[in-house]
Design an enzyme around this catalytic site. Structure first.
Site, PDB file in Angstrom:
ATOM      1  N   ARG A 119       0.826  -1.229   0.000  1.00 25.91           N
ATOM      2  CA  ARG A 119       0.000   0.000   0.000  1.00 25.91           C
ATOM      3  C   ARG A 119       0.855   1.272   0.000  1.00 25.91           C
ATOM      4  NH1 ARG A 119      -2.490  -3.163   3.800  1.00 25.91           N
ATOM      5  NH2 ARG A 119      -4.335  -4.244   3.019  1.00 25.91           N
ATOM      6  N   LYS A 141       3.678  11.953 -10.707  1.00 25.26           N
ATOM      7  CA  LYS A 141       2.738  11.202 -11.539  1.00 25.26           C
ATOM      8  C   LYS A 141       3.398   9.877 -11.923  1.00 25.26           C
ATOM      9  CE  LYS A 141       1.136  13.998 -14.891  1.00 25.26           C
ATOM     10  NZ  LYS A 141       0.178  14.453 -15.908  1.00 25.26           N
ATOM     11  N   GLU A 183      11.477  19.201 -24.589  1.00 26.13           N
ATOM     12  CA  GLU A 183      10.819  19.653 -23.349  1.00 26.13           C
ATOM     13  C   GLU A 183      11.563  20.851 -22.750  1.00 26.13           C
ATOM     14  OE1 GLU A 183       7.906  18.618 -22.261  1.00 26.13           O
ATOM     15  OE2 GLU A 183       7.698  16.895 -23.602  1.00 26.13           O
ATOM     16  N   LYS A 225       9.170  23.180 -13.594  1.00 27.91           N
ATOM     17  CA  LYS A 225       8.252  22.059 -13.319  1.00 27.91           C
ATOM     18  C   LYS A 225       7.853  22.068 -11.845  1.00 27.91           C
ATOM     19  CE  LYS A 225       6.354  17.842 -13.886  1.00 27.91           C
ATOM     20  NZ  LYS A 225       6.138  16.739 -14.776  1.00 27.91           N
ATOM     21  N   GLU A 235      -3.281  18.209 -10.228  1.00 34.27           N
ATOM     22  CA  GLU A 235      -3.870  18.650 -11.506  1.00 34.27           C
ATOM     23  C   GLU A 235      -5.357  18.936 -11.367  1.00 34.27           C
ATOM     24  OE1 GLU A 235      -2.943  15.875 -14.619  1.00 34.27           O
ATOM     25  OE2 GLU A 235      -1.126  16.957 -15.090  1.00 34.27           O
ATOM     26  N   ARG A 240      -1.532  23.456 -13.761  1.00 33.66           N
ATOM     27  CA  ARG A 240      -0.477  22.524 -14.198  1.00 33.66           C
ATOM     28  C   ARG A 240      -0.592  22.248 -15.702  1.00 33.66           C
ATOM     29  NH1 ARG A 240       1.550  17.397 -10.438  1.00 33.66           N
ATOM     30  NH2 ARG A 240       2.769  16.306 -12.015  1.00 33.66           N
ATOM     31  N   ASN A 244       1.568  21.860 -20.519  1.00 29.47           N
ATOM     32  CA  ASN A 244       1.253  21.250 -21.815  1.00 29.47           C
ATOM     33  C   ASN A 244       1.477  22.231 -22.966  1.00 29.47           C
ATOM     34  OD1 ASN A 244       0.550  18.726 -20.871  1.00 29.47           O
ATOM     35  ND2 ASN A 244      -1.517  19.407 -20.354  1.00 29.47           N
ATOM     36  N   HIS A 247       1.803  21.126 -26.526  1.00 29.80           N
ATOM     37  CA  HIS A 247       1.447  19.707 -26.568  1.00 29.80           C
ATOM     38  C   HIS A 247       0.129  19.426 -27.287  1.00 29.80           C
ATOM     39  CE1 HIS A 247       4.825  19.200 -23.947  1.00 29.80           C
ATOM     40  NE2 HIS A 247       4.583  17.929 -23.741  1.00 29.80           N
ATOM     41  N   HIS A 251       0.212  16.166 -29.511  1.00 28.01           N
ATOM     42  CA  HIS A 251      -0.589  14.946 -29.328  1.00 28.01           C
ATOM     43  C   HIS A 251      -1.315  14.593 -30.620  1.00 28.01           C
ATOM     44  CE1 HIS A 251      -0.600  15.740 -24.733  1.00 28.01           C
ATOM     45  NE2 HIS A 251       0.390  14.955 -25.081  1.00 28.01           N
ATOM     46  N   HIS A 263       8.031  11.764 -29.268  1.00 31.36           N
ATOM     47  CA  HIS A 263       7.275  12.763 -28.510  1.00 31.36           C
ATOM     48  C   HIS A 263       7.956  14.139 -28.537  1.00 31.36           C
ATOM     49  CE1 HIS A 263       4.627  14.390 -25.481  1.00 31.36           C
ATOM     50  NE2 HIS A 263       5.665  14.719 -24.730  1.00 31.36           N
TER      51      HIS A 263
HETATM   52  N1  LIG Z   1       5.258  10.877 -14.996  1.00 36.35           N
HETATM   53  C1  LIG Z   1       5.327  11.938 -15.756  1.00 36.35           C
HETATM   54  O1  LIG Z   1       5.054  13.067 -15.323  1.00 36.35           O
HETATM   55  C2  LIG Z   1       5.775  11.782 -17.193  1.00 36.35           C
HETATM   56  C3  LIG Z   1       6.057  12.930 -17.965  1.00 36.35           C
HETATM   57  C4  LIG Z   1       6.496  12.748 -19.273  1.00 36.35           C
HETATM   58  C5  LIG Z   1       6.653  11.473 -19.782  1.00 36.35           C
HETATM   59  N2  LIG Z   1       6.368  10.380 -19.024  1.00 36.35           N
HETATM   60  C6  LIG Z   1       6.545   9.004 -19.547  1.00 36.35           C
HETATM   61  O2  LIG Z   1       7.934   8.821 -19.790  1.00 36.35           O
HETATM   62  C7  LIG Z   1       8.092   7.828 -20.801  1.00 36.35           C
HETATM   63  C8  LIG Z   1       9.150   8.281 -21.790  1.00 36.35           C
HETATM   64  O3  LIG Z   1      10.336   8.455 -21.070  1.00 36.35           O
HETATM   65  P1  LIG Z   1      11.748   8.689 -21.772  1.00 36.35           P
HETATM   66  O4  LIG Z   1      11.592   9.626 -22.898  1.00 36.35           O
HETATM   67  O5  LIG Z   1      12.692   9.015 -20.696  1.00 36.35           O
HETATM   68  O6  LIG Z   1      12.049   7.301 -22.476  1.00 36.35           O
HETATM   69  P2  LIG Z   1      12.299   5.825 -21.895  1.00 36.35           P
HETATM   70  O7  LIG Z   1      12.249   5.766 -20.435  1.00 36.35           O
HETATM   71  O8  LIG Z   1      11.405   4.909 -22.656  1.00 36.35           O
HETATM   72  O9  LIG Z   1      13.823   5.574 -22.349  1.00 36.35           O
HETATM   73  C9  LIG Z   1      14.160   5.556 -23.730  1.00 36.35           C
HETATM   74  C10 LIG Z   1      15.243   4.522 -24.014  1.00 36.35           C
HETATM   75  O10 LIG Z   1      16.493   5.006 -23.551  1.00 36.35           O
HETATM   76  C11 LIG Z   1      17.143   4.014 -22.749  1.00 36.35           C
HETATM   77  N3  LIG Z   1      17.955   4.763 -21.780  1.00 36.35           N
HETATM   78  C12 LIG Z   1      17.511   5.528 -20.766  1.00 36.35           C
HETATM   79  N4  LIG Z   1      18.536   6.156 -20.174  1.00 36.35           N
HETATM   80  C13 LIG Z   1      19.671   5.765 -20.817  1.00 36.35           C
HETATM   81  C14 LIG Z   1      21.051   6.080 -20.676  1.00 36.35           C
HETATM   82  N5  LIG Z   1      21.478   6.991 -19.799  1.00 36.35           N
HETATM   83  N6  LIG Z   1      21.909   5.472 -21.504  1.00 36.35           N
HETATM   84  C15 LIG Z   1      21.477   4.597 -22.445  1.00 36.35           C
HETATM   85  N7  LIG Z   1      20.192   4.273 -22.658  1.00 36.35           N
HETATM   86  C16 LIG Z   1      19.303   4.858 -21.844  1.00 36.35           C
HETATM   87  C17 LIG Z   1      16.010   3.221 -22.152  1.00 36.35           C
HETATM   88  O11 LIG Z   1      16.429   1.929 -21.750  1.00 36.35           O
HETATM   89  C18 LIG Z   1      15.025   3.184 -23.325  1.00 36.35           C
HETATM   90  O12 LIG Z   1      15.359   2.156 -24.211  1.00 36.35           O
HETATM   91  C19 LIG Z   1       6.725   7.584 -21.407  1.00 36.35           C
HETATM   92  O13 LIG Z   1       6.223   6.353 -20.947  1.00 36.35           O
HETATM   93  C20 LIG Z   1       5.887   8.742 -20.868  1.00 36.35           C
HETATM   94  O14 LIG Z   1       4.520   8.398 -20.713  1.00 36.35           O
HETATM   95  C21 LIG Z   1       5.946  10.518 -17.742  1.00 36.35           C
END
Ligand SMILES: NC(=O)c1ccc[n+]([C@@H]2O[C@H](COP(=O)([O-])OP(=O)(O)OC[C@H]3O[C@@H](n4cnc5c(N)ncnc54)[C@H](O)[C@@H]3O)[C@@H](O)[C@H]2O)c1
Length: 358
Positions: A119, A141, A183, A225, A235, A240, A244, A247, A251, A263
């Site tokens: 939990r 999030k 971003e 942020k 949100e 917040r 976007n 965005h 999207h 993205h």
């Molecule tokens: N929680 C939030 O507020 C929030 C905000 C924006 C995006 N997201 C989420 O984040 C995700 C996208 O995240 P991302 O863009 O970081 O991509 P990701 O986490 O999918 O990573 C992209 C690739 O890079 C590799 N990688 C990561 N760090 C590395 C490093 N230092 N060296 C070598 N390889 C590395 C990973 O293994 C993966 O294959 C999506 O699922 C999205 O929905 C969440």
């Protein structure tokens, strides 16, 4: 050298620690914890687990790494279940913690698993992508995808800390790094003149991933942020949604082009569109519109959408956008800062589409 950004959330406040010494803070962050489960991915573990393990060893904290697959298909309840079972077998107990070592995908999955295991156990975010450092790891999030849609199951679960070491970005694939810059450009164009100036004058160092310059842009982005998260943690007030910026079209492009653009690339085009739309509505002047194109171009990101996309398809998706309540809603810059603008005149939308080559 590290710099710190505070995320001000009352009793849930925490720090984003940025710099090449950030991992050294893990011992203080986890004081009193006996063991931690590190959630990561194979390529990240190969390059960066030893440094994290050494920092945990130095703090006398027992640790074990659990790897998950890459890609959005693995961002699933099945992965969460597998992690929970592995944690329970070890066992990870209520007073222990989870560390997310990875990009936004690892952060979302590990954060959500930590939110529901026993939990709720604490999580520390150790972001390894630029996107996660400036966005995903901050704000609490967490969640996973369903076949019906992305991020449909989740929880708000603020971390104990975010430890961002820009030197880990050296191993990040180029396209992933540039997506993170999309971003960063967003934060700059949301109205941070200093960050915009750094991206203009130090773009070579930014693109070369100079750790000092990257640390600077991460701190400035994380502060923006953190500001919005503190104003609107769950949100609910709508403010917040300013995060976007750019965005709405992004999207639309992702959906209509079926993710042909990553993205951050779609966000880059969306920022050019938002700048042009604000210009057409005479909310910002020509120099501010040009700054959008200039910033995106210098960062090696696209300013134009794929030419085969139809305006009607994009408009239909933008009207369905979950944050727009069925109307065409944009976050736009203006004399009073960022504001939500609903159903702008068609002539202004036409001008903005033309600005991104549609
Ligand atoms: N929680 C939030 O507020 C929030 C905000 C924006 C995006 N997201 C989420 O984040 C995700 C996208 O995240 P991302 O863009 O970081 O991509 P990701 O986490 O999918 O990573 C992209 C690739 O890079 C590799 N990688 C990561 N760090 C590395 C490093 N230092 N060296 C070598 N390889 C590395 C990973 O293994 C993966 O294959 C999506 O699922 C999205 O929905 C969440």
């Amino acid at each position: 050298m590290t710099a710190t950004v505070r995320v001000d959330l009352g009793t849930r406040s925490y720090h984003v620690i940025v710099g090449s010494g950030a991992l050294a803070a893990i011992g203080d962050t986890l004081t009193g914890r006996r063991r931690v489960a590190i959630v990561t991915q194979t390529a990240i573990a190969d390059a960066h687990l030893p440094a994290l393990a050494a920092a945990l060893d130095a703090a006398g904290i027992e640790h074990r790494a659990f790897t998950i697959d890459t890609g959005e298909d693995a961002k699933s309840l099945a992965t969460v279940e597998t992690l929970c079972e592995s944690f329970a077998q070890w066992p990870l107990l209520r007073g222990d913690a989870v560390v997310a070592l990875g990009g936004g995908m690892v952060g979302d999955v590990a954060g959500f698993t930590a939110a529901v295991y026993y939990r709720g156990v604490p999580v520390v975010q150790v972001p390894t992508t630029l996107l996660a450092m400036v966005d995903a790891a901050i704000g609490g999030k967490t969640g996973v995808n369903l076949p019906q849609g992305k991020n449909l199951v989740g929880a708000f679960h603020q971390p104990l800390a975010v430890l961002a070491d820009p030197t880990v970005l050296a191993t990040l694939p180029d396209r992933e790094y540039r997506c993170g810059l999309g971003e960063v450009a967003k934060y700059a164009l949301m109205g941070d003149a200093d960050l915009t100036a750094i991206l203009a004058t130090r773009s070579d160092a930014v693109l070369a991933r100079d750790p000092e310059v990257v640390a600077d842009i991460v701190v400035r982005s994380a502060a923006i942020k953190a500001h919005y998260v503190a104003l609107d943690e769950h949100e609910t007030s709508g403010v917040r949604a300013h995060l976007n910026y750019g965005h709405t079209l992004a999207h639309g492009i992702e959906t209509v082009a079926e993710y042909a653009l990553a993205h951050g690339e779609a966000v880059a085009v969306g920022l050019v569109f938002a700048g042009a739309l604000a210009g057409a509505l005479e909310r910002i002047d020509a120099a501010a519109v040009a700054a959008h194109v200039d910033t995106i171009t210098r960062l090696g990101l696209p300013t134009r959408a794929p030419a085969d996309l139809s305006r009607d398809d994009l408009l239909a998706v933008m009207q369905r956008d979950k944050k727009s309540s069925g109307r065409l809603t944009f976050v736009l810059a203006g004399p009073n800062g960022l504001e939500t603008v609903t159903d702008p005149p068609a002539v202004a939308i036409d001008a903005a589409f033309a600005a991104v080559g549609l």
